[in-house]
Design a protein around this motif. Sequence first.
Motif, PDB file in Angstrom:
ATOM      1  N   MET A   1       0.845  -1.186   0.000  1.00  0.00           N
ATOM      2  CA  MET A   1       0.000   0.000   0.000  1.00  0.00           C
ATOM      3  C   MET A   1       0.891   1.251   0.000  1.00  0.00           C
ATOM      4  O   MET A   1       1.830   1.356   0.784  1.00  0.00           O
ATOM      5  N   TYR A   2       0.599   2.172  -0.884  1.00  0.00           N
ATOM      6  CA  TYR A   2       1.376   3.400  -0.993  1.00  0.00           C
ATOM      7  C   TYR A   2       0.747   4.494  -0.141  1.00  0.00           C
ATOM      8  O   TYR A   2      -0.454   4.741  -0.212  1.00  0.00           O
ATOM      9  N   LEU A   3       1.575   5.180   0.629  1.00  0.00           N
ATOM     10  CA  LEU A   3       1.135   6.302   1.462  1.00  0.00           C
ATOM     11  C   LEU A   3       1.322   7.601   0.683  1.00  0.00           C
ATOM     12  O   LEU A   3       2.437   7.947   0.307  1.00  0.00           O
ATOM     13  N   LYS A   4       0.230   8.300   0.399  1.00  0.00           N
ATOM     14  CA  LYS A   4       0.285   9.544  -0.367  1.00  0.00           C
ATOM     15  C   LYS A   4       1.049  10.604   0.418  1.00  0.00           C
ATOM     16  O   LYS A   4       0.888  10.735   1.619  1.00  0.00           O
ATOM     17  N   ARG A   5       1.900  11.359  -0.300  1.00  0.00           N
ATOM     18  CA  ARG A   5       2.730  12.382   0.320  1.00  0.00           C
ATOM     19  C   ARG A   5       2.624  13.698  -0.463  1.00  0.00           C
ATOM     20  O   ARG A   5       2.229  13.706  -1.627  1.00  0.00           O
ATOM     21  N   LYS A   6       3.058  14.783   0.158  1.00  0.00           N
ATOM     22  CA  LYS A   6       3.045  16.096  -0.490  1.00  0.00           C
ATOM     23  C   LYS A   6       3.885  16.099  -1.767  1.00  0.00           C
ATOM     24  O   LYS A   6       3.555  16.783  -2.730  1.00  0.00           O
ATOM     25  N   ILE A   7       4.950  15.342  -1.777  1.00  0.00           N
ATOM     26  CA  ILE A   7       5.844  15.330  -2.937  1.00  0.00           C
ATOM     27  C   ILE A   7       5.165  14.793  -4.196  1.00  0.00           C
ATOM     28  O   ILE A   7       5.563  15.115  -5.307  1.00  0.00           O
ATOM     29  N   ASP A   8       4.106  14.010  -4.027  1.00  0.00           N
ATOM     30  CA  ASP A   8       3.422  13.428  -5.187  1.00  0.00           C
ATOM     31  C   ASP A   8       2.926  14.521  -6.144  1.00  0.00           C
ATOM     32  O   ASP A   8       3.113  14.415  -7.359  1.00  0.00           O
ATOM     33  N   GLU A   9       2.307  15.562  -5.609  1.00  0.00           N
ATOM     34  CA  GLU A   9       1.815  16.669  -6.435  1.00  0.00           C
ATOM     35  C   GLU A   9       2.976  17.440  -7.047  1.00  0.00           C
ATOM     36  O   GLU A   9       2.913  17.857  -8.199  1.00  0.00           O
ATOM     37  N   TYR A  10       4.027  17.613  -6.267  1.00  0.00           N
ATOM     38  CA  TYR A  10       5.202  18.319  -6.773  1.00  0.00           C
ATOM     39  C   TYR A  10       5.796  17.591  -7.983  1.00  0.00           C
ATOM     40  O   TYR A  10       6.129  18.211  -8.993  1.00  0.00           O
ATOM     41  N   LEU A  11       5.921  16.274  -7.877  1.00  0.00           N
ATOM     42  CA  LEU A  11       6.486  15.486  -8.974  1.00  0.00           C
ATOM     43  C   LEU A  11       5.624  15.583 -10.239  1.00  0.00           C
ATOM     44  O   LEU A  11       6.149  15.670 -11.349  1.00  0.00           O
ATOM     45  N   LEU A  12       4.316  15.581 -10.072  1.00  0.00           N
ATOM     46  CA  LEU A  12       3.423  15.724 -11.230  1.00  0.00           C
ATOM     47  C   LEU A  12       3.611  17.077 -11.905  1.00  0.00           C
ATOM     48  O   LEU A  12       3.655  17.165 -13.143  1.00  0.00           O
ATOM     49  N   GLU A  13       3.727  18.137 -11.108  1.00  0.00           N
ATOM     50  CA  GLU A  13       3.948  19.478 -11.666  1.00  0.00           C
ATOM     51  C   GLU A  13       5.310  19.556 -12.352  1.00  0.00           C
ATOM     52  O   GLU A  13       5.441  20.167 -13.409  1.00  0.00           O
ATOM     53  N   TRP A  14       6.311  18.936 -11.746  1.00  0.00           N
ATOM     54  CA  TRP A  14       7.652  18.901 -12.341  1.00  0.00           C
ATOM     55  C   TRP A  14       7.586  18.236 -13.717  1.00  0.00           C
ATOM     56  O   TRP A  14       8.149  18.732 -14.684  1.00  0.00           O
ATOM     57  N   LYS A  15       6.894  17.128 -13.809  1.00  0.00           N
ATOM     58  CA  LYS A  15       6.781  16.379 -15.070  1.00  0.00           C
ATOM     59  C   LYS A  15       6.036  17.188 -16.137  1.00  0.00           C
ATOM     60  O   LYS A  15       6.366  17.116 -17.322  1.00  0.00           O
ATOM     61  N   LYS A  16       5.041  17.965 -15.736  1.00  0.00           N
ATOM     62  CA  LYS A  16       4.267  18.767 -16.683  1.00  0.00           C
ATOM     63  C   LYS A  16       5.079  19.908 -17.286  1.00  0.00           C
ATOM     64  O   LYS A  16       4.777  20.376 -18.384  1.00  0.00           O
ATOM     65  N   ASN A  17       6.103  20.368 -16.588  1.00  0.00           N
ATOM     66  CA  ASN A  17       6.919  21.478 -17.045  1.00  0.00           C
ATOM     67  C   ASN A  17       7.808  21.023 -18.201  1.00  0.00           C
ATOM     68  O   ASN A  17       8.690  20.187 -18.021  1.00  0.00           O
ATOM     69  N   GLU A  18       7.575  21.571 -19.387  1.00  0.00           N
ATOM     70  CA  GLU A  18       8.341  21.158 -20.560  1.00  0.00           C
ATOM     71  C   GLU A  18       9.810  21.542 -20.458  1.00  0.00           C
ATOM     72  O   GLU A  18      10.647  20.971 -21.151  1.00  0.00           O
ATOM     73  N   GLU A  19      10.129  22.496 -19.618  1.00  0.00           N
ATOM     74  CA  GLU A  19      11.510  22.925 -19.430  1.00  0.00           C
ATOM     75  C   GLU A  19      12.084  22.387 -18.119  1.00  0.00           C
ATOM     76  O   GLU A  19      12.961  23.010 -17.515  1.00  0.00           O
ATOM     77  N   ARG A  20      11.603  21.222 -17.696  1.00  0.00           N
ATOM     78  CA  ARG A  20      12.044  20.673 -16.413  1.00  0.00           C
ATOM     79  C   ARG A  20      13.532  20.372 -16.413  1.00  0.00           C
ATOM     80  O   ARG A  20      14.099  19.950 -17.415  1.00  0.00           O
ATOM     81  N   LEU A  21      14.115  20.602 -15.277  1.00  0.00           N
ATOM     82  CA  LEU A  21      15.527  20.354 -15.057  1.00  0.00           C
ATOM     83  C   LEU A  21      15.687  19.070 -14.254  1.00  0.00           C
ATOM     84  O   LEU A  21      14.733  18.619 -13.606  1.00  0.00           O
ATOM     85  N   PRO A  22      16.868  18.474 -14.270  1.00  0.00           N
ATOM     86  CA  PRO A  22      17.092  17.336 -13.374  1.00  0.00           C
ATOM     87  C   PRO A  22      16.721  17.728 -11.944  1.00  0.00           C
ATOM     88  O   PRO A  22      16.944  18.861 -11.518  1.00  0.00           O
ATOM     89  N   LEU A  23      16.159  16.788 -11.233  1.00  0.00           N
ATOM     90  CA  LEU A  23      15.616  17.040  -9.899  1.00  0.00           C
ATOM     91  C   LEU A  23      16.439  16.313  -8.844  1.00  0.00           C
ATOM     92  O   LEU A  23      16.753  15.132  -9.011  1.00  0.00           O
ATOM     93  N   ILE A  24      16.794  17.034  -7.777  1.00  0.00           N
ATOM     94  CA  ILE A  24      17.444  16.416  -6.623  1.00  0.00           C
ATOM     95  C   ILE A  24      16.479  16.502  -5.451  1.00  0.00           C
ATOM     96  O   ILE A  24      16.067  17.593  -5.050  1.00  0.00           O
ATOM     97  N   ILE A  25      16.112  15.331  -4.926  1.00  0.00           N
ATOM     98  CA  ILE A  25      15.237  15.258  -3.754  1.00  0.00           C
ATOM     99  C   ILE A  25      16.107  14.856  -2.576  1.00  0.00           C
ATOM    100  O   ILE A  25      16.738  13.806  -2.591  1.00  0.00           O
ATOM    101  N   LYS A  26      16.156  15.728  -1.591  1.00  0.00           N
ATOM    102  CA  LYS A  26      16.967  15.446  -0.411  1.00  0.00           C
ATOM    103  C   LYS A  26      16.076  15.471   0.817  1.00  0.00           C
ATOM    104  O   LYS A  26      15.015  16.087   0.815  1.00  0.00           O
TER     105      LYS A  26
END
Length: 147
Positions: A1-26
């Motif tokens: 079972m996956y626990l939904k997190r705030k980062i989930d929405e962030y990742l979707l927005e990142w993917k939608k951005n056509e000019e997305r840059l490599p992402l570092i999650i720390k």
Amino acid sequence: MYLKRKIDEYLLEWKKNEERLPLIIKGARQIGKTESINHFTEQNYSNIVSINFVLEPKYKTILSDGYAVEDIIKNISMIDTSKRFIVGDTVIIFDELQEFPDIATALKSFSIDGRFDVICSGSLLGINYRKIHSNSVGYKTDYEMFS
């Protein structure tokens, strides 16, 4: 079972951005960084190349020919011939960045090249973020995840 997190929405927005840059999650250890990345990539990419520098230290040689995307892809492919790189539909995950912070220098090459999405994750414990921050300014996006 996956626990939904705030980062989930962030990742979707990142993917939608056509000019997305490599992402570092720390963030702190054991807060779900890898689980969140894996869940997101499984839902949004048909081809995932995942490298964990703790579990697979052999990949610490992928920069032996330099930081160019072609050289990195060639070296990954030589280590594991089953890994495929499909332009426009491949995400490359570099997990446990703190074990191989030099890979952050390659993010500029991936950003300029633009053929593949890149997500890195690392624990705040034992990583030299000052070095990483200065390596790729303007060529990466940082996201800090909290528990």
